[in-house]
Design a protein around this motif. Structure first.
Motif, PDB file in Angstrom:
ATOM      1  N   LEU A   1       0.855  -1.185   0.000  1.00 27.38           N
ATOM      2  CA  LEU A   1       0.000   0.000   0.000  1.00 27.38           C
ATOM      3  C   LEU A   1       0.894   1.239   0.000  1.00 27.38           C
ATOM      4  CD1 LEU A   1      -2.980   1.045   0.407  1.00 27.38           C
ATOM      5  CD2 LEU A   1      -2.360   1.265   2.804  1.00 27.38           C
TER       6      LEU A   1
ATOM      7  N   PHE B   1       1.534   5.503  -1.957  1.00 24.13           N
ATOM      8  CA  PHE B   1       1.204   6.485  -2.992  1.00 24.13           C
ATOM      9  C   PHE B   1       2.120   6.202  -4.180  1.00 24.13           C
ATOM     10  CE2 PHE B   1       0.365   8.833   1.023  1.00 24.13           C
ATOM     11  CZ  PHE B   1      -1.010   8.857   0.912  1.00 24.13           C
TER      12      PHE B   1
ATOM     13  N   ARG C   1       3.719  14.235  -6.820  1.00 22.69           N
ATOM     14  CA  ARG C   1       2.884  15.432  -6.918  1.00 22.69           C
ATOM     15  C   ARG C   1       3.761  16.656  -6.805  1.00 22.69           C
ATOM     16  NH1 ARG C   1      -2.252  15.510  -3.117  1.00 22.69           N
ATOM     17  NH2 ARG C   1      -2.550  17.404  -4.297  1.00 22.69           N
ATOM     18  N   SER C   2       3.299  17.750  -7.400  1.00 22.87           N
ATOM     19  CA  SER C   2       3.940  19.037  -7.168  1.00 22.87           C
ATOM     20  C   SER C   2       3.525  19.503  -5.779  1.00 22.87           C
ATOM     21  CB  SER C   2       3.464  20.048  -8.219  1.00 22.87           C
ATOM     22  OG  SER C   2       3.734  21.345  -7.740  1.00 22.87           O
ATOM     23  N   THR C   3       4.485  19.964  -4.990  1.00 23.84           N
ATOM     24  CA  THR C   3       4.157  20.316  -3.608  1.00 23.84           C
ATOM     25  C   THR C   3       3.785  21.782  -3.439  1.00 23.84           C
ATOM     26  OG1 THR C   3       6.525  20.530  -3.256  1.00 23.84           O
ATOM     27  CG2 THR C   3       5.508  18.478  -2.566  1.00 23.84           C
TER      28      THR C   3
ATOM     29  N   ILE D   1       4.394  26.658  -0.865  1.00 25.12           N
ATOM     30  CA  ILE D   1       4.558  26.708   0.594  1.00 25.12           C
ATOM     31  C   ILE D   1       5.192  25.406   1.098  1.00 25.12           C
ATOM     32  CG2 ILE D   1       3.383  27.017   2.807  1.00 25.12           C
ATOM     33  CD1 ILE D   1       3.202  29.502   0.977  1.00 25.12           C
ATOM     34  N   VAL D   2       4.520  24.284   0.844  1.00 18.81           N
ATOM     35  CA  VAL D   2       5.074  22.989   1.251  1.00 18.81           C
ATOM     36  C   VAL D   2       6.397  22.761   0.512  1.00 18.81           C
ATOM     37  CG1 VAL D   2       4.652  20.493   1.325  1.00 18.81           C
ATOM     38  CG2 VAL D   2       2.746  22.085   1.663  1.00 18.81           C
TER      39      VAL D   2
ATOM     40  N   PHE E   1       9.322  24.559   2.115  1.00 16.43           N
ATOM     41  CA  PHE E   1       9.749  23.861   3.332  1.00 16.43           C
ATOM     42  C   PHE E   1      10.598  22.636   2.983  1.00 16.43           C
ATOM     43  CE2 PHE E   1       8.782  20.296   6.269  1.00 16.43           C
ATOM     44  CZ  PHE E   1       9.337  20.792   7.432  1.00 16.43           C
TER      45      PHE E   1
ATOM     46  N   MET F   1       1.946  25.948   6.985  1.00 16.79           N
ATOM     47  CA  MET F   1       0.631  25.648   6.397  1.00 16.79           C
ATOM     48  C   MET F   1       0.353  26.661   5.301  1.00 16.79           C
ATOM     49  SD  MET F   1      -1.603  24.855   9.813  1.00 16.79           S
ATOM     50  CE  MET F   1      -3.001  24.059   8.998  1.00 16.79           C
TER      51      MET F   1
ATOM     52  N   MET G   1      10.219  14.902   4.377  1.00 14.29           N
ATOM     53  CA  MET G   1      10.146  14.986   5.838  1.00 14.29           C
ATOM     54  C   MET G   1      11.196  14.074   6.488  1.00 14.29           C
ATOM     55  SD  MET G   1       8.379  16.859   7.773  1.00 14.29           S
ATOM     56  CE  MET G   1       8.082  17.033   9.522  1.00 14.29           C
ATOM     57  N   THR G   2      11.511  12.973   5.815  1.00  9.60           N
ATOM     58  CA  THR G   2      12.465  12.013   6.368  1.00  9.60           C
ATOM     59  C   THR G   2      13.920  12.472   6.196  1.00  9.60           C
ATOM     60  OG1 THR G   2      12.147  10.837   4.280  1.00  9.60           O
ATOM     61  CG2 THR G   2      11.013   9.963   6.213  1.00  9.60           C
TER      62      THR G   2
END
Lengths: 353, 146
Positions: free
Chosen positions: B13, B15, B19-21, B24-25, B28, B52, B137-138
């Motif tokens: 399972l 994704f 995707r384009s982030t 803002i994201v 970061f 956010m 994030m990792t």
């Protein structure tokens, strides 16, 4: 608002593993039971059908469509689905009736959670950039919420164990429950920690199953001539997905939804709260201002068995059952979705008299 | 006659798309790749980390980035005595809500520790970066206790 009648409700036995039964086979017996209760033949006899389920549990896009096989969609029916607990399918159905597009509706929710590792599957429903890549599971998020409550002195571990002890004891009277026992707070506190500060019994079990309900206008209920209860109000509110910006020791969205549903306009004999973790029942009871006059989770609640995507609808069904049996005249049902009680729905259910 | 073979296939399972982030994201995550942590100012001036796109109270579109420290304080935590296969550490560890220096809102990440007795609310932690960073994030491998 126009009051909506509940005329039928059925929930399967909560089991840790439904074995070879597929989702359609979990749904079909529930549909047969509500057809019988309402005195109708099949889905052709209602104006609208709405279901709640989660494709992540089946691990495939549009997996929910297979659930329609339980209905028989030919001749064509008006049918919809929410990727949410079926309590929200009920909400959509109520809107449909209020808009005058239907007089009756069939709602069902189903989940076979056992094939996957549920807390990890649910981790992938979190923020896709900031949380999902960490695989932070939903039990751990709830454990951090519990610690915030414990360390702020709002609750003690004994308070949490008392919620579990009452759930297990109440569940002895619920033949559909998965976990039922007479167990003391002291015994529970002697158990080892699971994801500290939570012990395993502070967390709802993983269960497979389904539930179904039939609702209609009060006029239609009288025409069908079956006992019914009335939904006098329903509302739902959501908080930000950013856990760090929420007060996790409170549930303001539950409080707002309860006000919107008119929960405060009369006594509350019974409350069925969707609290997947023991400390969350305390958060919800406080947010709703429930006191000694209210019996909380007489079914045992979801700590005694948690049918993902159906447990919210079942909370409404449990209150319905108690009103029909005469044990209560007015009650509230609560459903939740998202981590740490992010999204909350409150319905007020009253006797037809 | 041979017994019929039971067909089976492993299923993962996840994704399976990229995707384009967005601005803002994406900002970061790009900063993470450069081993910097960036927050954003909310309508009321609070610094939110990770940033956010919209203020949850006012719905205002947010745009004022603020650099924050890679050290911070534990606001709440839990102890994972038996890590799950998917978890980022294979030895017992803590998940924590961490308020970084210069931030007003806690973020969730993992904390490496030998024992739950070493972890406490209010404890100071520091980000440990991955050997190679990808803008994810990792890129923060975990936080370590100071």
């Amino acid at each position: 608002m126009q009051k909506i009648a509940i005329v039928a409700y059925s929930q399967s036995q909560c089991v840790p593993q439904a074995g070879a039964s597929n989702e359609v086979e979990l749904i079909m017996p529930r549909l047969q039971e509500v057809y019988e209760q309402a005195g109708i033949r099949n889905a052709q006899d209602v104006d609208f059908v709405c279901s709640g389920s989660c494709d992540y549990l089946q691990g495939a896009a549009f997996a929910f469509v297979s659930g329609v096989d339980a209905l028989g969609a030919v001749p064509p029916i008006k049918e919809s689905h929410v990727e949410m607990d079926a309590a929200w399918a009920l909400y959509e159905s109520i809107l449909k009736i209020r808009m005058g597009q239907a007089e009756s509706a069939l709602i069902y929710g189903f989940g076979k959670s056992s094939p996957g590792e549920l807390p990890i599957v649910l981790s992938q429903q979190l923020d896709p950039y900031y949380l999902a890549p960490l695989w932070v599971d939903t039990v751990s998020l709830a454990a951090m919420q519990a610690r915030l409550m414990l360390e702020s002195g709002v609750i003690s571990e004994s308070d949490m164990a008392a919620v579990v002890a009452r759930s297990r004891s109440n569940a002895l009277n619920n033949p559909k429950a998965q976990l039922a026992a007479q167990v003391s707070v002291e015994e529970l506190l002697r158990e080892e920690e699971f994801v500290a500060p939570l012990r395993k019994h502070d967390c709802c079990p993983v269960s497979d199953g389904a539930s179904a309900m039939i609702i209609c206008t009060a006029e239609k209920a009288m025409e069908w001539g079956k006992p019914y209860a009335l939904i006098s109000g329903i509302d739902h509110r959501i908080e930000t997905h950013n856990l760090g910006m929420r007060d996790l020791t409170d549930s303001p969205s539950t409080r707002t939804a309860a006000l919107g549903a008119g929960a405060d306009s009369g006594p509350i004999d019974v409350a069925e709260l969707y609290a997947p973790f023991s400390h969350q029942e305390i958060i919800l009871s406080r947010a709703l201002g429930l006191g000694d006059e209210t019996q909380i989770n007489p079914s045992g609640g979801v700590l005694a068995g948690n049918l993902m995507m159906a447990s919210g609808l079942s909370r409404i069904g449990e209150v319905f059952n108690r009103i029909i049996s005469g044990d209560a005249t007015r009650g509230i049902a609560h459903a939740t979705s998202g981590p740490c009680l992010q999204h909350n729905l409150v319905a007020v259910i009253e006797g037809a008299a | 006659m041979l017994e019929s073979e039971v067909l089976s296939q492993a299923f993962e399972l996840g994704f399976t798309y990229t995707r384009s982030t967005g601005p803002i994201v994406g900002r970061f995550l790009t900063d993470l790749k450069n081993r910097k942590i960036t927050g954003i100012k909310a309508s009321d001036g609070r610094v939110i980390v990770p940033p956010m796109e919209f203020d949850p109270d006012t719905a205002e579109a947010l745009s004022e980035f603020v650099g924050v420290g890679s050290e911070g304080e534990i606001v709440s935590w839990c102890w994972v005595a038996r890590p799950r296969d998917a978890h980022p550490l294979d030895k017992p560890f803590a998940w924590a809500m961490i308020k970084l220096d210069g931030a007003d809102v806690a973020m969730v990440h993992c904390v490496k520790a030998e024992s739950q007795n070493d972890v406490a609310t209010g404890a100071r932690v520091r980000a440990v970066w991955a050997d190679e960073t990808f803008g994810m994030m990792t890129d923060i491998r975990w936080f370590e206790l100071l």
